[in-house]
Structure formats: C-alpha cells, structure tokens
Motif scaffolding. Sequence first.
Motif, PDB file in Angstrom:
ATOM      1  N   PHE A  95       0.283  14.387   2.891  1.00  0.00           N
ATOM      2  CA  PHE A  95       0.091  13.020   3.369  1.00  0.00           C
ATOM      3  C   PHE A  95       1.220  12.116   2.899  1.00  0.00           C
ATOM      4  O   PHE A  95       1.764  11.322   3.679  1.00  0.00           O
ATOM      5  CB  PHE A  95      -1.250  12.460   2.903  1.00  0.00           C
ATOM      6  N   GLN A  96       1.592  12.224   1.627  1.00  0.00           N
ATOM      7  CA  GLN A  96       2.673  11.398   1.114  1.00  0.00           C
ATOM      8  C   GLN A  96       3.991  11.690   1.833  1.00  0.00           C
ATOM      9  O   GLN A  96       4.791  10.785   2.077  1.00  0.00           O
ATOM     10  CB  GLN A  96       2.836  11.610  -0.393  1.00  0.00           C
ATOM     11  N   THR A  97       4.209  12.944   2.195  1.00  0.00           N
ATOM     12  CA  THR A  97       5.434  13.297   2.918  1.00  0.00           C
ATOM     13  C   THR A  97       5.467  12.638   4.285  1.00  0.00           C
ATOM     14  O   THR A  97       6.497  12.071   4.699  1.00  0.00           O
ATOM     15  CB  THR A  97       5.545  14.822   3.074  1.00  0.00           C
TER      16      THR A  97
ATOM     17  N   LEU B   6       2.776   6.035  -2.906  1.00  0.00           N
ATOM     18  CA  LEU B   6       3.874   6.926  -3.258  1.00  0.00           C
ATOM     19  C   LEU B   6       4.175   6.935  -4.760  1.00  0.00           C
ATOM     20  O   LEU B   6       4.903   7.802  -5.240  1.00  0.00           O
ATOM     21  CB  LEU B   6       5.130   6.560  -2.470  1.00  0.00           C
ATOM     22  N   ALA B   7       3.601   5.979  -5.482  1.00  0.00           N
ATOM     23  CA  ALA B   7       3.748   5.965  -6.939  1.00  0.00           C
ATOM     24  C   ALA B   7       2.836   6.991  -7.605  1.00  0.00           C
ATOM     25  O   ALA B   7       3.030   7.338  -8.770  1.00  0.00           O
ATOM     26  CB  ALA B   7       3.457   4.574  -7.487  1.00  0.00           C
ATOM     27  N   LYS B   8       1.853   7.484  -6.865  1.00  0.00           N
ATOM     28  CA  LYS B   8       0.914   8.469  -7.403  1.00  0.00           C
ATOM     29  C   LYS B   8       1.536   9.863  -7.400  1.00  0.00           C
ATOM     30  O   LYS B   8       2.284  10.219  -6.495  1.00  0.00           O
ATOM     31  CB  LYS B   8      -0.370   8.508  -6.564  1.00  0.00           C
TER      32      LYS B   8
ATOM     33  N   THR C 139       0.826  -1.212   0.000  1.00  0.00           N
ATOM     34  CA  THR C 139       0.000   0.000   0.000  1.00  0.00           C
ATOM     35  C   THR C 139       0.860   1.262   0.000  1.00  0.00           C
ATOM     36  O   THR C 139       0.502   2.260  -0.626  1.00  0.00           O
ATOM     37  CB  THR C 139      -0.935   0.028   1.224  1.00  0.00           C
ATOM     38  N   VAL C 140       1.997   1.209   0.684  1.00  0.00           N
ATOM     39  CA  VAL C 140       2.889   2.369   0.708  1.00  0.00           C
ATOM     40  C   VAL C 140       3.469   2.631  -0.674  1.00  0.00           C
ATOM     41  O   VAL C 140       3.463   3.767  -1.162  1.00  0.00           O
ATOM     42  CB  VAL C 140       4.023   2.174   1.743  1.00  0.00           C
ATOM     43  N   LEU C 141       3.968   1.586  -1.313  1.00  0.00           N
ATOM     44  CA  LEU C 141       4.535   1.754  -2.658  1.00  0.00           C
ATOM     45  C   LEU C 141       3.487   2.251  -3.638  1.00  0.00           C
ATOM     46  O   LEU C 141       3.767   3.106  -4.490  1.00  0.00           O
ATOM     47  CB  LEU C 141       5.133   0.427  -3.144  1.00  0.00           C
ATOM     48  N   ALA C 142       2.268   1.734  -3.545  1.00  0.00           N
ATOM     49  CA  ALA C 142       1.196   2.172  -4.451  1.00  0.00           C
ATOM     50  C   ALA C 142       0.848   3.638  -4.223  1.00  0.00           C
ATOM     51  O   ALA C 142       0.652   4.396  -5.179  1.00  0.00           O
ATOM     52  CB  ALA C 142      -0.042   1.296  -4.243  1.00  0.00           C
TER      53      ALA C 142
END
Length: 300
Positions: free
Chosen positions: A138-140, A126-128, A121-124
């Motif tokens: 949020f991503q930060t 942060l790929a956005k 879920t983290v990789l998905a």
Amino acid sequence: MTGLRQVSLFPELDNRSKSHAPVNVASVPQRSPFRYPGGKTWFVPTFRQWMTSMSVKPNLLVEPFAGGGIISLTALFEQLVERVVMVELDADVAAVWEVIVQGDVEWLVERILSFTVTRETVLAELAKAPTTKRERAFQTILRNRTLRGGILADGARFMKAGENGKGIGSRWYPQTLARRLLDLQRIVDRIDFRCDDGLLVMTEYASRADAVYFIDPPYTAGGKKAGKRLYKHHHINHEHLFQLCQSLAGDFLMTYDESEEVKLMAQKYAFQTRLIPMKNTHHATMNELVIGKELSWLDD
C-alpha cells in the motif's frame, strides 16, 4: 558547406518502423496499478505486432525487468501467451505484485478506497515502518501516486501543483486503482512473479524454444543517466545481457535508449534494430531503439 549531410556510422541500423506517428497511450487499455517511470504503455501496439507475427504462438513470456508490468499484463489479457514470468528486483515494487499474486488484493483495494489523500495524511502514512507485506504494498502505491513522475528511487519529491493544479492527490484515483487491481484476479493464476535478478531468471528458461522475452533494462548504457535517476536498481552489465540474449532458444524483443554504444553491441551480436517514435513525459517526440533477432515484421 552546403549540399553536404552527415552520414551515420551505422546506416543499416537507422531504419525507422513504417509506423511513424507516436502511439496515443490513451488508446491502449490501462492494466497496471502503477504510474511507472519509463513504462511501456506506448509500446503495446508494437508488442502486439511482434507477438502476432510469430508462426507458432509461444507458451511463455518472460519479462526480466517487469516494473509496472504493462507488457506482461497485456499478453495475458489479450491471450497472446498462456503464462508469464514477471521479475522485479525492487522489493517495494515486488511487494505490490506479491500481494496481487498471493491473493491479498481485496485488502489492498479496501485500503486504497478508504484512504483520504492530503499532504498530511500521506506524510503520516509513509512515516510508518510497514510490518507486513501488504502494508508495504500500500505504501508503495501511495508513493507511486504522489511522488513526481511516479518515481520511487531515493531522492524523489512529492508533487506540488500536480495535474491541473490539484496538488499531491491529482494522480490518486482510488476507484480506478481498485478496478484495475480487481481485474487482475482474472489472470493472476497465470503469473509467476519473482523478486529476483532478471538476468538469472532468464538463464532458467534459455533453452526453452516456446518462451519469448520482453526486455526493458534500465537505460544506463552509453552514459545515459535516466536509469540512475528513475530506479533503485540501475546497475546492469549490458554486455552480459546481450551475450545472454544470443544464447536464448526463444525469440526476444529488447528496448533501449538510442546510443552508439548500444548500436555497436547490437551489431557485435548480429541483432537487428529499428527506431520507434515515442513521446516522453514532456510530450517531446523521441526515438527508442528496438533490438531483436529478426525485425522484418516491423517493416510490413
């Protein structure tokens, strides 16, 4: 050659604070949503001592390299100043603070509480490509809490074993993060946040006698590599920073990695220094250099 000892080139700069034991950071209130590399939670007791030693309470604290912001947040929550100016050049870190000060905390809290952390879920996520500032914020926070050491610079890697073998989610405490973010709403109207060059912002307030400065620049002086590894924006003209500090009408406190180059600059500008013990991420005790106009309060 027994009986001889090495003599420092700067014996007058090698004074240790009388508080010899490193601070137990668990005893310091945790205010920041960041797990920030090079953070100054351990320095909070010294900062309090500095602020309360002043004969006149300052109105404003300027923090030109805010990062995780623990010093500014402490100053506000503990009523040590009326207002703070927090400056951070990293646009990702800045996005978090901008969401906080612009009133979008509840969205960020809900996003944190509803997100389930796994490697997939983290990789998905942060790929956005983030399309709004709050998505970037949020991503930060997600990267800060899942990358090793909280390092956000290019090349940082995800945690593997993590804390107690809990893996990538071992530093993801959604309830704790939510509480810290919501608590910030109590003091947010006293924060002036800038995504800007900290040295330029310092010049805006240089003539104000009621302003004080806590300055924690990237540690790249004297050939140090920590700042280059930990931060995106690690380039800084250290000589210019010292010149600027000399021009300030208000008081300042500056922290540096101990190096002879920094000691020489402090001596050149007639600043005082002390060494303060702290523990690094590997729990080894090290000394950090504290620099200011007058530091006798550290000897009490």
